[in-house]
Motif scaffolding. Structure first.
Motif, PDB file in Angstrom:
ATOM      1  N   GLY A 226       0.794  -1.229   0.000  1.00 52.59           N
ATOM      2  CA  GLY A 226       0.000   0.000   0.000  1.00 52.59           C
ATOM      3  C   GLY A 226       0.822   1.272   0.000  1.00 52.59           C
ATOM      4  N   ARG A 228       3.699   1.870   1.458  1.00 55.68           N
ATOM      5  CA  ARG A 228       4.478   2.144   2.660  1.00 55.68           C
ATOM      6  C   ARG A 228       5.915   1.627   2.490  1.00 55.68           C
ATOM      7  NH1 ARG A 228       1.140  -0.381   7.416  1.00 55.68           N
ATOM      8  NH2 ARG A 228       0.985  -2.065   5.877  1.00 55.68           N
ATOM      9  N   ALA A 257       4.489   6.615   3.697  1.00 55.54           N
ATOM     10  CA  ALA A 257       3.180   6.004   3.488  1.00 55.54           C
ATOM     11  C   ALA A 257       2.380   6.886   2.548  1.00 55.54           C
ATOM     12  CB  ALA A 257       2.438   5.829   4.810  1.00 55.54           C
ATOM     13  N   SER A 262      -2.179   6.409   7.168  1.00 54.91           N
ATOM     14  CA  SER A 262      -1.513   5.108   7.087  1.00 54.91           C
ATOM     15  C   SER A 262      -0.078   5.160   7.600  1.00 54.91           C
ATOM     16  CB  SER A 262      -1.533   4.585   5.647  1.00 54.91           C
ATOM     17  OG  SER A 262      -0.950   5.512   4.759  1.00 54.91           O
TER      18      SER A 262
END
Length: 406
Positions: A226, A228, A257, A262
């Motif tokens: 995602g 990150r 991120a 997040s």
């Protein structure tokens, strides 16, 4: 405001300005000479207001139309990249910084708007040319918005850009919504007990703890998805010696991120790892966060206007499929006001940002200046920003800043 291609005389003067700035790089927070060079250039074109010392060494030139309308801020960066001293005989400032990120080119493009605005003011409202300090450390934008004098320049829209090696020379890269990711740096110190290298049993060195921490961070990095990222950027253990068992160690890493939300659980994961490693090895520890950058989000309407203006210039416009992994403190502005941040292609074969061989391509001066000129002309004639802004609550400031500071 005249929307015309920059002439050769202006472009030559901007190339000279860029080379001058390139030769006197100054790291974040130390941009005094750079700010003076910019202020001298701007003062020739008699802005309606010239503010110095904004948020540190920041400079802002205000060009008024005389008609009610939006306040458009065009922002660039004053600082150069801090680099490792090379042991040469060059002056310290030159050894400790270098323009390997293209801020010299960004400044030259924005400075080039001054003569255009002087002789052809915006149709309505005003344009503010903002030269921001300390972008590389993530501190400058916050210092600007916390400066009491910036309250008088409260924007209706903010424009910014960055050159992008690896993209066709002179192309423009846009993306609605999320443009760059959030990031923060973490510094971890581990403290044990030093001792004589001949009696390691009497010491408690953090050697194995550093190994476990580096391994743990690499495992965290390998498990991420995602958008990150965890990158170890530095590690040290004691000092160079053959006779001393080290008593302390330090590890630095950067966390990235897709957005600020997040990033928070990733920070907690790293904190828990540090506590676990320190406890297992019976070490004390300290953890601190540095150089935090919020995610940069583009206003959809402003992004479309900018893309339309680029196409009208015959510029190759490309849409980024995903947010860029690097960070920019321009996100501080996009959290508060409608903003658009775009990429300016520096060439497919250009060296990467921060690389020793990186150089800003002067061919981008004309394209960047022409695009900003057209976009300002378009936005300064619009009124949709005037009533769209919610009130902004500024943090309390010390009395010295309320009176204007220096």
């Amino acid at each position: 405001m005249i929307d015309a291609l920059p002439d050769r005389l202006l472009l030559d003067s901007l190339a000279t300005l860029r080379r001058t700035l390139h030769d006197v790089p100054e790291p974040a927070g130390h941009e005094a000479l750079t700010a003076q060079i910019i202020a001298n250039f701007l003062s020739v074109y008699a802005p309606d207001e010239l503010l110095l010392g904004l948020g540190g060494h920041g400079v802002a030139a205000v060009f008024e139309s005389g008609e009610e309308g939006p306040t458009l801020v065009v922002r660039c960066e004053l600082d150069a990249l801090a680099v490792e001293p090379d042991g040469s005989a060059e002056p310290l400032a030159k050894r400790s910084a270098a323009h390997r990120c293209g801020h010299d080119g960004h400044m030259s493009i924005v400075a080039g708007l001054a003569p255009i605005l002087r002789y052809s003011p915006p149709a309505k409202g005003r344009v503010v040319l903002l030269f921001q300090p300390a972008e590389e450390t993530g501190e400058g934008a916050l210092r600007i918005v916390d400066d009491a004098r910036f309250e008088t320049l409260r924007p209706d829209a903010v424009l910014g850009f960055h050159n992008l090696p690896g993209h066709p020379l002179g192309s423009v890269v846009v993306r609605e919504g999320l443009f760059t990711r959030a990031s923060t740096g973490v510094r971890v110190r581990l403290d044990g007990i030093p001792g004589h290298a001949a009696q390691p049993e009497l010491a408690r060195p953090p050697t194995l703890a550093v190994a476990d921490l580096l391994l743990g961070l690499s495992q965290v990095a390998a498990s991420l998805d995602g958008g990150r990222i965890v990158t170890v950027t530095h590690a040290s253990l004691g000092r160079p010696s053959f006779g001393l068992s080290p008593g302390h160690a330090e590890v630095l890493a950067t966390l990235r991120a897709e957005d600020d939300a997040s990033l928070r659980p990733l920070k907690r994961t790293v904190e828990e790892l540090v506590v676990s490693v320190a406890s297992e090895h019976e070490l004390s520890h300290a953890l601190s966060w540095h150089e935090s950058f919020p995610a940069c989000r583009n206003d959809p309407g402003l992004t479309r206007v900018l893309a339309d203006c680029a196409r009208a210039r015959g510029v190759d416009v490309r849409t980024a499929d995903a947010p860029f992994a690097w960070s920019e403190d321009f996100g501080v502005y996009s959290l508060r006001w409608p903003s658009v941040y775009f990429g300016l292609g520096a060439g497919m074969e250009a060296a990467a940002l921060h690389h020793d061989d990186y150089r800003f391509p002067d061919e981008c001066l004309s394209i960047g200046l022409g695009l900003l000129t057209r976009t300002i002309a378009r936005l300064s004639s619009e009124t949709r920003f005037a009533d769209a802004m919610p009130p902004v609550t500024s943090p309390s400031r010390p009395a010295a800043l309320r009176t204007g500071g220096s």
